[in-house]
Structures are given as structure tokens and as C-alpha cells.
Scaffold this motif. Structure first.
Motif, PDB file in Angstrom:
ATOM      1  N   GLU A  14      35.872  31.965  45.982  1.00 57.64           N
ATOM      2  CA  GLU A  14      35.219  33.110  46.621  1.00 57.64           C
ATOM      3  C   GLU A  14      34.294  33.856  45.671  1.00 57.64           C
ATOM      4  O   GLU A  14      33.172  34.174  46.025  1.00 57.64           O
ATOM      5  CB  GLU A  14      36.293  34.056  47.172  1.00 57.64           C
ATOM      6  N   THR A  15      34.760  34.138  44.471  1.00 54.40           N
ATOM      7  CA  THR A  15      33.955  34.902  43.524  1.00 54.40           C
ATOM      8  C   THR A  15      33.109  33.962  42.663  1.00 54.40           C
ATOM      9  O   THR A  15      33.346  32.751  42.613  1.00 54.40           O
ATOM     10  CB  THR A  15      34.852  35.748  42.613  1.00 54.40           C
ATOM     11  N   GLU A  16      32.119  34.538  41.987  1.00 54.57           N
ATOM     12  CA  GLU A  16      31.281  33.736  41.089  1.00 54.57           C
ATOM     13  C   GLU A  16      32.115  33.123  39.970  1.00 54.57           C
ATOM     14  O   GLU A  16      31.893  31.981  39.582  1.00 54.57           O
ATOM     15  CB  GLU A  16      30.160  34.605  40.496  1.00 54.57           C
ATOM     16  N   LYS A  17      33.085  33.882  39.462  1.00 52.68           N
ATOM     17  CA  LYS A  17      33.952  33.364  38.400  1.00 52.68           C
ATOM     18  C   LYS A  17      34.755  32.175  38.898  1.00 52.68           C
ATOM     19  O   LYS A  17      34.888  31.161  38.202  1.00 52.68           O
ATOM     20  CB  LYS A  17      34.896  34.476  37.926  1.00 52.68           C
ATOM     21  N   GLU A  18      35.277  32.258  40.119  1.00 50.93           N
ATOM     22  CA  GLU A  18      36.059  31.155  40.684  1.00 50.93           C
ATOM     23  C   GLU A  18      35.190  29.917  40.896  1.00 50.93           C
ATOM     24  O   GLU A  18      35.659  28.788  40.705  1.00 50.93           O
ATOM     25  CB  GLU A  18      36.696  31.595  41.996  1.00 50.93           C
ATOM     26  N   LYS A  19      33.944  30.124  41.271  1.00 56.28           N
ATOM     27  CA  LYS A  19      33.030  28.987  41.453  1.00 56.28           C
ATOM     28  C   LYS A  19      32.717  28.308  40.121  1.00 56.28           C
ATOM     29  O   LYS A  19      32.634  27.077  40.041  1.00 56.28           O
ATOM     30  CB  LYS A  19      31.743  29.457  42.134  1.00 56.28           C
ATOM     31  N   VAL A  20      32.549  29.117  39.081  1.00 58.82           N
ATOM     32  CA  VAL A  20      32.301  28.556  37.745  1.00 58.82           C
ATOM     33  C   VAL A  20      33.513  27.744  37.288  1.00 58.82           C
ATOM     34  O   VAL A  20      33.371  26.622  36.777  1.00 58.82           O
ATOM     35  CB  VAL A  20      31.992  29.679  36.733  1.00 58.82           C
ATOM     36  N   LEU A  21      34.707  28.295  37.486  1.00 58.24           N
ATOM     37  CA  LEU A  21      35.927  27.586  37.094  1.00 58.24           C
ATOM     38  C   LEU A  21      36.083  26.287  37.872  1.00 58.24           C
ATOM     39  O   LEU A  21      36.518  25.272  37.325  1.00 58.24           O
ATOM     40  CB  LEU A  21      37.147  28.476  37.309  1.00 58.24           C
ATOM     41  N   TRP A  22      35.729  26.300  39.158  1.00 56.17           N
ATOM     42  CA  TRP A  22      35.815  25.080  39.970  1.00 56.17           C
ATOM     43  C   TRP A  22      34.875  24.009  39.424  1.00 56.17           C
ATOM     44  O   TRP A  22      35.264  22.838  39.294  1.00 56.17           O
ATOM     45  CB  TRP A  22      35.468  25.380  41.422  1.00 56.17           C
ATOM     46  N   ASN A  23      33.626  24.384  39.106  1.00 53.59           N
ATOM     47  CA  ASN A  23      32.658  23.416  38.576  1.00 53.59           C
ATOM     48  C   ASN A  23      33.103  22.857  37.226  1.00 53.59           C
ATOM     49  O   ASN A  23      32.957  21.656  36.965  1.00 53.59           O
ATOM     50  CB  ASN A  23      31.277  24.077  38.437  1.00 53.59           C
ATOM     51  N   GLU A  24      33.647  23.726  36.374  1.00 54.32           N
ATOM     52  CA  GLU A  24      34.132  23.252  35.079  1.00 54.32           C
ATOM     53  C   GLU A  24      35.291  22.269  35.255  1.00 54.32           C
ATOM     54  O   GLU A  24      35.357  21.243  34.567  1.00 54.32           O
ATOM     55  CB  GLU A  24      34.576  24.441  34.226  1.00 54.32           C
ATOM     56  N   ALA A  25      36.183  22.579  36.177  1.00 51.35           N
ATOM     57  CA  ALA A  25      37.320  21.689  36.428  1.00 51.35           C
ATOM     58  C   ALA A  25      36.860  20.366  37.031  1.00 51.35           C
ATOM     59  O   ALA A  25      37.415  19.305  36.722  1.00 51.35           O
ATOM     60  CB  ALA A  25      38.319  22.377  37.356  1.00 51.35           C
ATOM     61  N   GLU A  26      35.847  20.409  37.882  1.00 51.66           N
ATOM     62  CA  GLU A  26      35.303  19.183  38.473  1.00 51.66           C
ATOM     63  C   GLU A  26      34.741  18.265  37.389  1.00 51.66           C
ATOM     64  O   GLU A  26      34.956  17.046  37.419  1.00 51.66           O
ATOM     65  CB  GLU A  26      34.211  19.544  39.480  1.00 51.66           C
ATOM     66  N   GLU A  27      34.058  18.857  36.414  1.00 49.00           N
ATOM     67  CA  GLU A  27      33.515  18.063  35.311  1.00 49.00           C
ATOM     68  C   GLU A  27      34.635  17.466  34.468  1.00 49.00           C
ATOM     69  O   GLU A  27      34.552  16.316  34.035  1.00 49.00           O
ATOM     70  CB  GLU A  27      32.593  18.927  34.436  1.00 49.00           C
ATOM     71  N   ARG A  28      35.687  18.237  34.229  1.00 49.91           N
ATOM     72  CA  ARG A  28      36.817  17.714  33.460  1.00 49.91           C
ATOM     73  C   ARG A  28      37.484  16.561  34.198  1.00 49.91           C
ATOM     74  O   ARG A  28      37.897  15.571  33.582  1.00 49.91           O
ATOM     75  CB  ARG A  28      37.842  18.825  33.191  1.00 49.91           C
ATOM     76  N   ASN A  29      37.600  16.686  35.513  1.00 55.46           N
ATOM     77  CA  ASN A  29      38.225  15.620  36.291  1.00 55.46           C
ATOM     78  C   ASN A  29      37.389  14.341  36.224  1.00 55.46           C
ATOM     79  O   ASN A  29      37.934  13.234  36.096  1.00 55.46           O
ATOM     80  CB  ASN A  29      38.375  16.064  37.747  1.00 55.46           C
ATOM     81  N   LYS A  30      36.069  14.465  36.302  1.00 54.69           N
ATOM     82  CA  LYS A  30      35.194  13.298  36.179  1.00 54.69           C
ATOM     83  C   LYS A  30      35.325  12.657  34.805  1.00 54.69           C
ATOM     84  O   LYS A  30      35.345  11.425  34.683  1.00 54.69           O
ATOM     85  CB  LYS A  30      33.738  13.702  36.436  1.00 54.69           C
ATOM     86  N   LEU A  31      35.426  13.505  33.772  1.00 56.78           N
ATOM     87  CA  LEU A  31      35.552  12.990  32.406  1.00 56.78           C
ATOM     88  C   LEU A  31      36.880  12.255  32.240  1.00 56.78           C
ATOM     89  O   LEU A  31      36.935  11.196  31.598  1.00 56.78           O
ATOM     90  CB  LEU A  31      35.450  14.139  31.404  1.00 56.78           C
ATOM     91  N   ARG A  32      37.962  12.804  32.823  1.00 51.98           N
ATOM     92  CA  ARG A  32      39.264  12.134  32.739  1.00 51.98           C
ATOM     93  C   ARG A  32      39.220  10.759  33.387  1.00 51.98           C
ATOM     94  O   ARG A  32      39.744   9.781  32.858  1.00 51.98           O
ATOM     95  CB  ARG A  32      40.346  13.001  33.407  1.00 51.98           C
ATOM     96  N   LYS A  33      38.582  10.678  34.561  1.00 54.18           N
ATOM     97  CA  LYS A  33      38.482   9.398  35.263  1.00 54.18           C
ATOM     98  C   LYS A  33      37.650   8.403  34.474  1.00 54.18           C
ATOM     99  O   LYS A  33      37.971   7.212  34.417  1.00 54.18           O
ATOM    100  CB  LYS A  33      37.877   9.608  36.652  1.00 54.18           C
ATOM    101  N   LYS A  34      36.575   8.906  33.850  1.00 48.86           N
ATOM    102  CA  LYS A  34      35.715   8.025  33.055  1.00 48.86           C
ATOM    103  C   LYS A  34      36.472   7.451  31.868  1.00 48.86           C
ATOM    104  O   LYS A  34      36.423   6.245  31.598  1.00 48.86           O
ATOM    105  CB  LYS A  34      34.489   8.804  32.566  1.00 48.86           C
TER     106      LYS A  34
END
Length: 452
Positions: free
Chosen positions: A242-262
Motif C-alpha cells: 500500500e505505501t511507497e515503502k512497502e512497494k520498495v520492499l516488495w521490489n527488493e524482495a522480488e529481485e532477491r528471489n530472482k537472484l536465489r533462483k538464478k
């Protein structure tokens, strides 16, 4: 293990568990509270000193600590509902989308005023036992994941939620044992059957008024959901930042998840010429120790001469709600052995710096025979005022009846020592491998460190 019957007669220590009124997904049991980086204020955190009273019969023999007791009590309504659900109950029929604030939870350690609680976390040097704090972080992450995945359907059988991995954690500042401490977090990212929970450890001080300076440690836990009956992966509720901070955290976590899979999909690369030269250089000094020990460098030591180990039987008291051994319990035991290894190597009490990314490879069950083997893998001596000691701990699940032994976890911890300990000419030794297998492990860890 701390026994809560010592303080159970003190009814004044009980704290009410409240919830935020503004969010429809917040239960009446676990509070929604703020962290220093997000604007969620006004709710009461769970008091780490409040012990469990009435629901203990729901979890006979289950692992208890000051924090897990408070969390069990906070989740008592959910557990009471679960106790009435058959294993043949239905799975959640309709998934919902929740806000991150719906799972946000906080634990307050009143170290400044709660002597009994403070004594449970004090180490011999009047500092916080970091192993117990890591254990509590895992317990809180479990509560947050449980809250996010909970269903309002009374006939729904609960999911099995397990710790899959923990990202690298770096201690930003020392944590005091006589100052109030808070750990808080929420689900920040959700996949199909996995979720990431970000936690913050904060401790304010009189020296600074900047809230960001209060953050001592940030941790990202990945939990996966399994159907409690079939053991297969289960789809979980999504989140909507909902908040800008939560959106930033979601994007950072998405990148970490992609890196883990890679990284998971990458095959182990062959050692190149440059690494082969490094390997041979490491081994050349090790061969002197093996073949001509009288001529070996007195400022160096072989890896095998830094080793420690311990073993334990996994007891029913250490299990979680699913009958498995707590991931946080394994982290605490690994860190405490790593601390002892660094202590016996350095000759003075080490200072915890960080724990590298941890993958939980194999489940550990009650009755398993668990062996921990540790060693100082290598040291970094470029900065003489802050030498770094890198310790490897490997956990093996051993089943004597089956003549089997499997690696459950590999932990990598980094310590340093206080500059006062290096006075009077005291030095931290260089650590060298004696075998090609040891040299490869050292190079792999050095390369992994560069990736972060």
C-alpha cells in the motif's frame, strides 16, 4: 532452558495483546505495530517478558523461550481453532489478498526494567547472546508467516510453514543487554507458495535522535508453505503493498528471489586458471606444515587445527507446531559453536559481525542425532585493528539405524575481536588449508562473499 514457572505467579507481568483498529485483516490476537522505517504507530507490541499461562496444554512438550511463549499466547485463538480441525479438513477454499500491515508484528524486550528477562539474554561479557536473538527472529518470522496464511474458515486445516532460507545478516551496531530492544517485521513479498518476511532489530540510545541509527540488524527470512496432509507445496494468500515503502520492499524482495533462483539453477563452475593458482599458493604453505612442521610459519595455523564439534539428540521440547526442530534452534546452536571456535582460536572473546545466507537443506526431526562440525575457514588480516575470523559450521543429520548421514545446513559466521585484545603484540593467525578440498572450500567462500 528457561522455565516460566519461576515467574508465573507474578500476575502483574502479564500484558494485554491488542490489535490495530484500522486494518480489516488484523486479528484480535496479534498486534500490528510499527518499525522505525515505516509509519505504523499506535499499537502495543507483544511483551517478551509475558509468560504463557493457560494454553500450554495445547502444545505439550513444545519448545519454549521467553519470546516463543509470548508468541504462543498471541496465537492461542488460532491454535484453539486448529485443535478442533480434523486432518481430513478441507484446504482453504478461497485465497485473499492482504496488506503487509496485516501481518506486521513486534516484540518488545524490556531489558531496562525486567531483570529476569535480561538475565536470559546476558552472556558472560555482559552483552546480548546473539544466538538467542537469531532464534527469536526465526520464531517471530514464523508467527508473521502464520498470521499471513491464516484463514477465517473454521474447517480449514492449517498449512505447514517451514523456514527455507535466511539472507545474509550484518550487525550494524553493538546490541546492549540493559537497554530496551524491539524486533518487528512483516511479510514483504509473496510468491505462489513462498513468502519473504523482513525483520528489524532496533535499539535506541541517548547518543542519537535519528531513527535509522536505532536499527541494529535487518533480516530477511523465506518461508515455504506445505499442505499439512500431503506435504506438497500449497498456494498462499497474496499481498498488496500500500505505501511507497512497502512497494520498495516488495521490489527488493522480488529481485532477491530472482537472484536465489538464478544461483540455484547455476551449475558449480569449474575452477579457472586464476583460482587454480590461488589454490596452489594456499596449499604450498599447508604442505610445509605437513612435511616440514619445524619450518612452518608460526603466525599461521592449519584449518584442521582450529576444529571443534559437538553432538546432540533432537528432543521433543525443541519441536515446533509441526513436530519439526525449530530452524532458529539450529541457528542458535551453530552460532554458539562458532563463537566457541573463534574464541579458542583468537584467545579473546570474539565479537559477532554477520551470518551469511543460510539454506535449510534437510528437515530435522525429533529423535534425529545432530552433529555440528566447525572450523576457522580463513582469516582477513588486512586491517590490523579489525581482523576478521570466518567460521564454517556444518550440521549433519545422522541416523545410526539407517547407517546414513546427511548435511542439513551449512552456516558461515564472521567475527572480529576488540582492539584492546590485540595490544601487547597479540596477533590473529593466518589460517591455511592442508588439502585441495579445504582450499576449494576457502575459494568458494571468498567468491560467495564478493557476490554480496
Amino acid at each position: 532452558m528457561f522455565q516460566f514457572d519461576k515467574i508465573s505467579n507474578n500476575s502483574t507481568q502479564r500484558r494485554s495483546i491488542s490489535s490495530a483498529q484500522s486494518n480489516p485483516f488484523v486479528s484480535d490476537v496479534v498486534p500490528v505495530v510499527s518499525t522505525v522505517t515505516s509509519p505504523f504507530e499506535g499499537s502495543t507490541p507483544i511483551d517478551a517478558g509475558s509468560s504463557i499461562r493457560k494454553p500450554i496444554s495445547l502444545w505439550p512438550g513444545m519448545y519454549h523461550s521467553p519470546v516463543t511463549n509470548a508468541l504462543w499466547e498471541a496465537r492461542s485463538i488460532f491454535f484453539e481453532k486448529m485443535s478442533n480441525v480434523s486432518e481430513n479438513g478441507s484446504i482453504q477454499s478461497e485465497l485473499v489478498t492482504k496488506a503487509p500491515s496485516g501481518s506486521r508484528t513486534s516484540i518488545l524486550y524490556k531489558f531496562s526494567s525486567d531483570y529476569i528477562l535480561r538475565e536470559q539474554y546476558r552472556n558472560p561479557w555482559n552483552e546480548v547472546r546473539m544466538g538467542k536473538l537469531l532464534e527469536d527472529l526465526d520464531a517471530l518470522a514464523g508467527t508473521i508467516s502464520f498470521k499471513h496464511c491464516s484463514s477465517e474458515e473454521s474447517s480449514t486445516r492449517p498449512l505447514m510453514l517451514v523456514t527455507a532460507s535466511v539472507d545474509k545478516m550484518v550487525l550494524r551496531k553493538p546490541i546492549k543487554v540493559d537497554t530496551d530492544l524491539t524486533i518487528a517485521g512483516a511479510v514483504t513479498w509473496v510468491g505462489r507458495s513462498s513468502m519473504e518476511i523482513q525483520l528489524e532489530v532496533t535499539q535506541s540510545s541517548e547518543e542519537t535522535s535519528d531513527p535509522s541509527d536505532a536499527v541494529a540488524l535487518t533480516a530477511n527470512f523465506t518461508f515455504v508453505a506445505r499442505d499439512s496432509k500431503t506435504g506438497k507445496s500449497a498456494v498462499i494468500n497474496q499481498i498488496s503493498p500500500e505505501t511507497e515503502k512497502e512497494k520498495v520492499l516488495w521490489n527488493e524482495a522480488e529481485e532477491r528471489n530472482k537472484l536465489r533462483k538464478k544461483k540455484k539453477g547455476e551449475q558449480k563452475k569449474e575452477i579457472n586458471d586464476e583460482d587454480m593458482n590461488r589454490l596452489n599458493e594456499m596449499l604450498s604453505e599447508g604442505r610445509i606444515f605437513c612435511d616440514m612442521p619445524a619450518l612452518a610459519d608460526r603466525d599461521s595455523i592449519l584449518i584442521k587445527d582450529t576444529c571443534l564439534q559437538n553432538s546432540l539428540m533432537c528432543q521433543p521440547q525443541q519441536r515446533n507446531i509441526h513436530g519439526r526442530i525449530f530452524g532458529g534452534f539450529l541457528m542458535r546452536r551453530a552460532l554458539e559453536l562458532a563463537f566457541a571456535t573463534a574464541y579458542s582460536f583468537a584467545g579473546s572473546a570474539p565479537c559477532f559481525q554477520e551470518v551469511d545466507h543460510v539454506d535449510f537443506l534437510k528437515p530435522v526431526d525429533v529423535g534425529n542425532f545432530l552433529r555440528f562440525n566447525s572450523c576457522v575457514l580463513y582469516t582477513e588480516l588486512e586491517n590490523p585493528e579489525k581482523p576478521l575470523i570466518n567460521v564454517e559450521v556444518v550440521a549433519h543429520v545422522t541416523r545410526p539405524e539407517l547407517r546414513s548421514s546427511e548435511v542439513s545446513n551449512k552456516f558461515y559466521f564472521t567475527f572480529t575481536v576488540n582492539s584492546d585484545a590485540l595490544k601487547n603484540g597479540h596477533k590473529i593467525r593466518n589460517v591455511v588449508p592442508a588439502t585441495e578440498e579445504e582450499a576449494r572450500r576457502v575459494i568458494e567462500r571468498m567468491e560467495a562473499e564478493r557476490c554480496y
